[in-house]
Write a protein that holds these residues in place. Sequence first.
Motif, PDB file in Angstrom:
ATOM      1  N   GLY A 155       8.905  52.104 -49.423  1.00 30.24           N
ATOM      2  CA  GLY A 155       7.458  52.041 -49.582  1.00 30.24           C
ATOM      3  C   GLY A 155       6.733  53.056 -48.725  1.00 30.24           C
ATOM      4  O   GLY A 155       5.566  53.348 -48.964  1.00 30.24           O
ATOM      5  N   ASP A 156       7.429  53.613 -47.725  1.00 25.73           N
ATOM      6  CA  ASP A 156       6.809  54.618 -46.853  1.00 25.73           C
ATOM      7  C   ASP A 156       7.038  56.035 -47.334  1.00 25.73           C
ATOM      8  O   ASP A 156       6.563  56.988 -46.706  1.00 25.73           O
ATOM      9  CB  ASP A 156       7.374  54.483 -45.432  1.00 25.73           C
ATOM     10  N   LEU A 157       7.778  56.197 -48.468  1.00 30.24           N
ATOM     11  CA  LEU A 157       8.096  57.532 -48.961  1.00 30.24           C
ATOM     12  C   LEU A 157       6.888  58.181 -49.602  1.00 30.24           C
ATOM     13  O   LEU A 157       6.041  57.515 -50.203  1.00 30.24           O
ATOM     14  CB  LEU A 157       9.242  57.468 -49.983  1.00 30.24           C
ATOM     15  N   ASP A 158       6.830  59.523 -49.508  1.00 27.57           N
ATOM     16  CA  ASP A 158       5.845  60.276 -50.263  1.00 27.57           C
ATOM     17  C   ASP A 158       6.255  60.275 -51.725  1.00 27.57           C
ATOM     18  O   ASP A 158       7.452  60.265 -52.059  1.00 27.57           O
ATOM     19  CB  ASP A 158       5.756  61.718 -49.747  1.00 27.57           C
ATOM     20  N   ALA A 159       5.279  60.301 -52.620  1.00 30.52           N
ATOM     21  CA  ALA A 159       5.574  60.243 -54.055  1.00 30.52           C
ATOM     22  C   ALA A 159       6.025  61.582 -54.610  1.00 30.52           C
ATOM     23  O   ALA A 159       6.092  61.768 -55.820  1.00 30.52           O
ATOM     24  CB  ALA A 159       4.343  59.748 -54.811  1.00 30.52           C
ATOM     25  N   GLU A 160       6.322  62.525 -53.734  1.00 29.73           N
ATOM     26  CA  GLU A 160       6.753  63.842 -54.194  1.00 29.73           C
ATOM     27  C   GLU A 160       8.268  63.850 -54.443  1.00 29.73           C
ATOM     28  O   GLU A 160       9.031  63.185 -53.743  1.00 29.73           O
ATOM     29  CB  GLU A 160       6.398  64.903 -53.144  1.00 29.73           C
ATOM     30  N   ARG A 161       8.675  64.619 -55.427  1.00 31.79           N
ATOM     31  CA  ARG A 161      10.095  64.743 -55.708  1.00 31.79           C
ATOM     32  C   ARG A 161      10.737  65.702 -54.722  1.00 31.79           C
ATOM     33  O   ARG A 161      10.083  66.564 -54.165  1.00 31.79           O
ATOM     34  CB  ARG A 161      10.320  65.243 -57.142  1.00 31.79           C
ATOM     35  N   GLY A 162      12.055  65.514 -54.578  1.00 33.06           N
ATOM     36  CA  GLY A 162      12.798  66.386 -53.679  1.00 33.06           C
ATOM     37  C   GLY A 162      13.252  65.647 -52.441  1.00 33.06           C
ATOM     38  O   GLY A 162      13.173  64.423 -52.347  1.00 33.06           O
ATOM     39  N   GLN A 163      13.740  66.419 -51.489  1.00 35.64           N
ATOM     40  CA  GLN A 163      14.262  65.822 -50.266  1.00 35.64           C
ATOM     41  C   GLN A 163      13.168  65.687 -49.211  1.00 35.64           C
ATOM     42  O   GLN A 163      12.263  66.525 -49.120  1.00 35.64           O
ATOM     43  CB  GLN A 163      15.408  66.680 -49.712  1.00 35.64           C
ATOM     44  N   GLN A 164      13.266  64.610 -48.432  1.00 30.22           N
ATOM     45  CA  GLN A 164      12.311  64.384 -47.337  1.00 30.22           C
ATOM     46  C   GLN A 164      12.973  63.550 -46.252  1.00 30.22           C
ATOM     47  O   GLN A 164      13.886  62.765 -46.523  1.00 30.22           O
ATOM     48  CB  GLN A 164      11.036  63.701 -47.831  1.00 30.22           C
ATOM     49  N   THR A 165      12.496  63.795 -45.030  1.00 30.16           N
ATOM     50  CA  THR A 165      13.010  63.057 -43.885  1.00 30.16           C
ATOM     51  C   THR A 165      12.117  61.851 -43.639  1.00 30.16           C
ATOM     52  O   THR A 165      10.896  61.970 -43.578  1.00 30.16           O
ATOM     53  CB  THR A 165      13.038  63.956 -42.638  1.00 30.16           C
ATOM     54  N   VAL A 166      12.749  60.682 -43.485  1.00 27.74           N
ATOM     55  CA  VAL A 166      11.996  59.438 -43.359  1.00 27.74           C
ATOM     56  C   VAL A 166      12.464  58.685 -42.118  1.00 27.74           C
ATOM     57  O   VAL A 166      13.603  58.842 -41.665  1.00 27.74           O
ATOM     58  CB  VAL A 166      12.181  58.557 -44.615  1.00 27.74           C
ATOM     59  N   PRO A 167      11.576  57.837 -41.528  1.00 26.42           N
ATOM     60  CA  PRO A 167      11.974  57.041 -40.364  1.00 26.42           C
ATOM     61  C   PRO A 167      12.944  55.927 -40.765  1.00 26.42           C
ATOM     62  O   PRO A 167      12.912  55.417 -41.883  1.00 26.42           O
ATOM     63  CB  PRO A 167      10.652  56.481 -39.848  1.00 26.42           C
ATOM     64  N   VAL A 168      13.770  55.548 -39.797  1.00 32.05           N
ATOM     65  CA  VAL A 168      14.779  54.513 -40.014  1.00 32.05           C
ATOM     66  C   VAL A 168      14.604  53.431 -38.956  1.00 32.05           C
ATOM     67  O   VAL A 168      14.419  53.730 -37.776  1.00 32.05           O
ATOM     68  CB  VAL A 168      16.200  55.109 -39.944  1.00 32.05           C
ATOM     69  N   SER A 169      14.650  52.167 -39.387  1.00 35.69           N
ATOM     70  CA  SER A 169      14.619  51.026 -38.459  1.00 35.69           C
ATOM     71  C   SER A 169      16.048  50.565 -38.221  1.00 35.69           C
ATOM     72  O   SER A 169      16.866  50.485 -39.151  1.00 35.69           O
ATOM     73  CB  SER A 169      13.801  49.875 -39.046  1.00 35.69           C
TER      74      SER A 169
END
Length: 424
Positions: free
Chosen positions: A386-400
């Motif tokens: 739910g915290d992801l950007d709606a853009e396609r491709g690769q992205q770095t996201v936070p991890v709990s």
Amino acid sequence: MEKKQSKLQKMFSNSQFNVVISIIIAVIAWLFVSLYINTRDTNIIRNIPVKLNYAASAYQSLGLSIVDEQKYTVSVKVTGDRKIINGLGASDILVYPQLTSVTAAGRYDLSLNATKVDTLKDYQIVAGSITPKTVSVRFDTLDTKKFVVEVDTTGVRPAEGYILDKAFATPSEITLAGPSKELSAVSKVAVQVDLAGEELSESKLTAGTLLLYDRDGNPLSKNLLTFDTENIEVTVPILKKATLPLKLEFAGLPEGLDSSIFKYTLSHPSINVAGPGAKIDNMSELIIGYLNIPKEFRLGGEYTFDVNLEKGFLNLDNITKVTVSFDTSALTSKTLTVNDIRLINAPQNYNVKIETARLYDVTIIGPKDEIATLTSSSVVAQINAGDLDAERGQQTVPVSILVPGSKTMFAVGEYTALVSVSAK
């Protein structure tokens, strides 16, 4: 007939009768001459105001003004036709000072001139008849100066358990205007409030009396000085005292974690404050700040927080900082590699693929006996889609980082993973 004549002869032969008749005839003759032959007379016109500002340009060109408050009146002798001069009043004669001697600021004894207001009236002003002949007039330059309005709360008495905060005036500044000499003597402008006899348990809005003081604190007269306003309101803040325990709050705690494992002491466990009564009554403690456990907590760490009070409160102890010391003697840490990386809240319209296979150097803190048996298989890395950007491709996201089933172990530090987002 002869008897009547003899009586008249006797009357006129009487010397007393002749004296009376002579006086009567003389008076009638004088009245006749005065009224119909010689009509000139003299009269004194009294209470004529002296027009001090007549020909004011003579001193105004020097930057001077008349600063006297005294009003002068004089009397003047006039001569002329009786009917005219008997009808004259103070408004028919203009009396003004001679200003030729005025060259600088100071007090001058000025001679007076008198002239007819209506030059067509047939009468004359007797030379040298003005009484008094001179007036004393003071001239000075007029200046303005701005002062901060101080508040004198000498008579204010707070009730038991309350204190008086610094009172303030509205407006907080005032402009004085007047002669340079008087203005230069003013060192302080204060407003005095009269609340004597009252024990105050709440703030008060009241009017005050403006007072002027010299540099030695002596009161000054307000004569000759004007103010841009004399309507001054004074706010007298009355604050309620309280002793509040200090408390640290935690942020970022994993769900289900028992916060009682964080044992700490404060360099100042409580603080004495004062504030508005209604707010003080609703306060049981004072939060000094928030510590983000995953991002900031470290074993044996000490943390310093500023003491910030709400506007309108006073810090009676002047405590500006509080140090938080944690007792971590029962805790320890372990560094692991996390292989179990999971995705939650996956979107319906996109595919999300976790590209990171594992997370290295993940630090877990907890009780010593539990950490001793902890393995990588007990730790889960969680990505919230739910915290992801709606853009396609690769992205770095936070991890709990979670330790399922444990209420006393938690991860510290910040971790990220790489994901790929594509349309379904």
